[in-house]
Design a protein around this motif. Sequence first.
Motif, short mmCIF file in Angstrom:
data_model
loop_
_atom_site.label_atom_id
_atom_site.label_comp_id
_atom_site.label_asym_id
_atom_site.label_seq_id
_atom_site.Cartn_x
_atom_site.Cartn_y
_atom_site.Cartn_z
N LYS A 93 0.87 -1.18 0.00
CA LYS A 93 0.00 0.00 0.00
C LYS A 93 0.90 1.22 0.00
CE LYS A 93 -3.49 2.57 2.58
NZ LYS A 93 -4.19 2.99 1.36
N SER A 128 -4.31 9.87 -7.54
CA SER A 128 -5.21 10.29 -6.46
C SER A 128 -5.36 9.24 -5.35
CB SER A 128 -6.59 10.66 -7.03
OG SER A 128 -6.48 11.73 -7.93
N HIS A 129 -4.32 8.51 -5.08
CA HIS A 129 -4.35 7.61 -3.93
C HIS A 129 -4.32 8.42 -2.64
CE1 HIS A 129 -4.10 3.62 -5.69
NE2 HIS A 129 -3.17 4.04 -6.53
N ASP A 163 -0.08 13.24 -5.61
CA ASP A 163 -1.46 13.09 -6.08
C ASP A 163 -1.59 12.34 -7.40
OD1 ASP A 163 -2.56 14.41 -3.87
OD2 ASP A 163 -2.06 16.35 -4.73
N GLN A 222 1.39 0.73 -5.75
CA GLN A 222 0.04 0.62 -6.30
C GLN A 222 -0.15 1.32 -7.64
OE1 GLN A 222 -1.55 2.29 -2.46
NE2 GLN A 222 -3.19 0.81 -2.86
N LEU A 223 0.86 2.01 -8.12
CA LEU A 223 0.69 2.84 -9.31
C LEU A 223 0.64 2.00 -10.59
CD1 LEU A 223 3.10 5.81 -8.52
CD2 LEU A 223 0.67 5.56 -7.97
N HIS A 264 4.80 7.29 -5.33
CA HIS A 264 4.09 8.57 -5.20
C HIS A 264 4.19 9.10 -3.77
CE1 HIS A 264 1.43 5.32 -4.19
NE2 HIS A 264 0.44 6.11 -3.81
N HIS A 265 4.55 8.22 -2.84
CA HIS A 265 4.85 8.64 -1.47
C HIS A 265 6.35 8.80 -1.25
CE1 HIS A 265 0.95 6.47 0.09
NE2 HIS A 265 0.70 7.54 -0.65
#
Length: 413
Positions: free
Chosen positions: A298, A385-386, A382, A343-344, A302-303
Amino acid sequence: MTSIHEYIQQAKLDDDKAFCAFLYDMRALTRHVQHRVSSLPEKCRMFYAIKANSDTPILQALSSIVHGFEVASIGEIRKVRAISADIPILFGGPGKTDEEIHEAIEQKISLLHVESLHELRRASYIAKQKGAILPILLRVNLHSPLPEATLAMGGRPTQFGIDERNIGEAIKLAVALEGVRLEGFHLHSLSNNLDAFQHAQLVKNYCQKVKEWVEEFNLTISYLNAGGGIGVNYQQLDQQFNWELFIDQLKPVLASHQLGDIDIIFECGRYLTAGCGYYAAEVLDIKQNHGKNYVIIKGGTHHFRLPVSWQHSHPFEIIHMDQWNNPFARIELTDSEITIAGQLCTPKDVLAKDCRVARVRIGDIVLFRYTGAYGWAISHHDFLSHPHPDHFYIGTLDETAAGLKKELIAFNE
């Protein structure tokens, strides 16, 4: 203090949703930075380069320890001023707008790092319009040989600084212009250097250059900004930059050059905050594709964009979570090579590749270490948009840190 492992396990018990968070060990942060600041030789100053991590709790914790903050935008200036009205600020970056220079003067920055002759003229013009005298450092892109490092800002063609061949013209212009006051030079040339001996030699080279310019142009200056550039070893966590060796080598360098009233500024970012941070993400799935094992977490790049940006496998460990409440089998791998992906919807969303683990199961937590710098701050939050991860700042300043207030440098007496 609760350990990071215990904190994550308790947080997971308190909320059964899939876990994803950045966690910061604030006591480890303050201990680390206090030691670095207190061990610096006399006439040396440590500024925190907030581009590495500008979270408000990080800035609040460090504001009572470091001598000031280095920023690279008006937004970062505002972040600093939101926690302190008077802490010294150094403002750098190769593309400052007129509006940024105007507001930087209003926000009472301590030094502006001038990156070109055009920027020098603009800074002078804007300061004159405001009836101000703006203290500046000339940033110089040296031609001298530099140590090997992950990133280079000098010693080769880059967008940073004034070519050393033009430094004479820049000095003469800075001295002649109204509205600015030449306070010294900014020589930040590289990033993520892991060799402590070579880093001290780099500062030696800086000192020699500045002495030559001071003598040639009969200057009286106050600062030599040696930049940051001290690195973090993400591949061998037990072999980090040898700070004690660096200080031992730095002391005779400074003594031999007899810089007088010139202060040496260091503006470290990554080196100060990387080690205090963790990125923890729950395993959502485990599967095989074309003979390779993929662990899907998870979260993802993007993080935490640093691994894909630097194209490395980021160091991690597995926190085993025993609870399993599903009515179907729990997939696990033992003694296996895994690739950790997020997750991307892109094959580049990979944080570690072909790494061997003793055991990993769906529902376990992957804990990435050394994520306190250039983690969340540089990531494309973003994309797709997770949800954003949680952020936990664990522990507060102890009594010693709370009582430690560095005397602010009187840059603008």
